[in-house]
Write an enzyme that holds these catalytic residues in place. Structure first.
Site, PDB file in Angstrom:
ATOM      1  N   SER A  57       0.788  -1.236   0.000  1.00 54.12           N
ATOM      2  CA  SER A  57       0.000   0.000   0.000  1.00 54.12           C
ATOM      3  C   SER A  57       0.820   1.285   0.000  1.00 54.12           C
ATOM      4  O   SER A  57       0.515   2.230   0.737  1.00 54.12           O
ATOM      5  CB  SER A  57      -0.981   0.029   1.169  1.00 54.12           C
ATOM      6  OG  SER A  57      -1.983  -0.898   0.942  1.00 54.12           O
ATOM      7  N   ASP A  92      -7.136  -0.579   2.279  1.00 58.55           N
ATOM      8  CA  ASP A  92      -5.779  -0.034   2.388  1.00 58.55           C
ATOM      9  C   ASP A  92      -5.779   1.332   3.066  1.00 58.55           C
ATOM     10  O   ASP A  92      -5.005   1.587   3.996  1.00 58.55           O
ATOM     11  CB  ASP A  92      -5.132   0.092   1.000  1.00 58.55           C
ATOM     12  CG  ASP A  92      -5.065  -1.240   0.285  1.00 58.55           C
ATOM     13  OD1 ASP A  92      -5.311  -2.274   0.938  1.00 58.55           O
ATOM     14  OD2 ASP A  92      -4.778  -1.248  -0.915  1.00 58.55           O
TER      15      ASP A  92
END
Ligand code: GLA
Length: 387
Positions: A125, A171
């Site tokens: 991420s 995320d």
């Protein structure tokens, strides 16, 4: 890190920055490809992340620079911005565009210098981290009063609408709500979450980067999202549900005949069983039953490999090694897949031995090296300095 970034800001822009911020990356412990199906995920923030130094100026431009990328850009202030190519600065540009649309704020020139230590395109991420650090920074600097969940939603919108990836909310949520040594159990339908102490005892969290690079934009990510939507439509012919994850495995068994396409059936089966695995995993983690938790990690990987088909030979090689290595009790790919990283629960004290044997095994099969990190579960975004 922050002092070095500060100095580099001065070198780049010729004055002292007024602010410095940090936002982490994340791993997902279990619950993969579940967020856009309205189920449960269990991510945590990691100590790797993105640092951002900001200076406010009187000029009518925003300058974006990064220590990780050569490309830089200078954009005049305007009412809205659009995506320019596929470079890294589109993420913060998208955030500025999004917040500007949503909030009426008096703003001026900005100099932004980023530095990240999350390997790019590795499933940890890095993009959510850069989005959240930017949104967090603008919220503070301009006193926008945006609550954390709204910040997360704005960043997701950037990913979906500005960047063009139909990703879920996991995320950005994990990056924004992460807490040290804590796993987040997030219900992606209601957006309610609870925190579970992630006490790994004699084990540490190893992250293995396959070094097989991928981006969500060019992977089959959007295709999987569509397949799940189609499977849902098949089920909706008879049952009144909004998300695949509203079904338990038992209930799904009663209705799965509605999905005639074999591929769609495989996708839906993964989603429903993986969602159930998160429920069990959350219980096991809070009871400190790491051995059984580890078994669920392997089961999750197997399902992602065979039913959801988002793994690949690099990730499978890592997990296969872990499975045969006596000091690992669980391993799986993390994030979208198609390359990127795997995670493993590794007995403390065996870090070097693991790295050596895994490296040999991996390079032999794949032809290049994997990178191994032993990571801490870190906290969410923070302000490191304001002047
Ligand atoms: C990527 C997406 C997330 C999630 C995972 C898979 O990381 O950004 O929204 O769908 O893949 O679990």
């Amino acid at each position: 890190m922050k002092d070095q970034l500060h100095q580099l800001f001065e070198k780049n822009f010729g004055y002292t920055p007024q602010y410095e911020f940090f936002a982490p990356g994340r791993v997902n412990l279990i619950g993969e490809h579940i967020d856009y199906n309205g189920g449960l995920v269990m991510p945590c923030a990691i100590t790797m992340g993105t640092w951002l130094c900001v200076g406010k100026t009187d000029e009518n431009v925003i300058r974006f620079r990064s220590l990780n990328f050569e490309e830089q850009i200078e954009i005049p202030l305007q009412n809205s911005f659009s995506k320019t190519g596929s470079e890294w600065f589109n993420y913060p540009l998208g955030v500025i565009n999004e917040l500007q649309k949503a909030y009426d704020w008096q703003w001026g020139g900005l100099d932004l210098l980023y530095h990240g230590n999350i390997p790019i395109g590795s499933g940890l991420s890095s993009s959510a981290s850069i989005e959240v650090v930017t949104a967090f920074a603008l919220n503070q600097i301009y006193d926008l009063g945006i609550d954390r969940l709204s910040l997360v939603k704005h960043c997701k919108k950037v990913e979906n609408e500005f960047i063009g990836v139909n990703s879920g909310i996991m995320d950005q949520f994990a990056v924004a709500f992460g807490e040290k040594d804590t796993a987040i159990v997030l219900n992606c339908d209601t957006l309610k979450h609870k925190l579970i102490a992630c006490n790994l005892g004699d084990y540490s969290l190893a992250i293995i980067n396959t070094n097989k690079h991928r981006t969500l934009a060019d992977s089959k990510y959007n295709e999987r999202v569509q397949e799940c939507q189609k499977a849902l439509q098949c089920l909706q012919q008879e049952i009144n549900i909004n998300n695949l994850c509203e079904l338990s495995a038992e209930k799904f068994a009663l209705h799965q005949h509605l999905i005639e396409d074999e591929i769609l059936l495989k996708r839906a089966t993964h989603v429903i069983k993986e969602n159930d695995r998160v429920i069990s995993a959350a219980k096991l983690l809070s009871e400190g039953n790491l051995n059984s938790f580890g078994k669920l990690m392997y089961a999750s990987h197997q399902s992602l490999k065979e039913l959801y088909e988002v793994s690949g030979k690099e990730l499978d090689t890592v997990v296969e090694f872990c499975n045969g290595y006596e000091h690992v009790i669980g391993a799986r790919m993390t994030g979208a897949g198609f390359g990127g990283c795997a995670i493993a629960l590794l007995k403390k004290g065996f870090e070097e031995d693991f790295a050596k044997h895994l490296s040999d095994y991996y390079v032999n099969k794949i032809g290049y090296y994997a990178t191994i990190y032993v990571e801490q579960i870190g906290a969410g975004p923070t302000t490191l300095r304001t002047i």
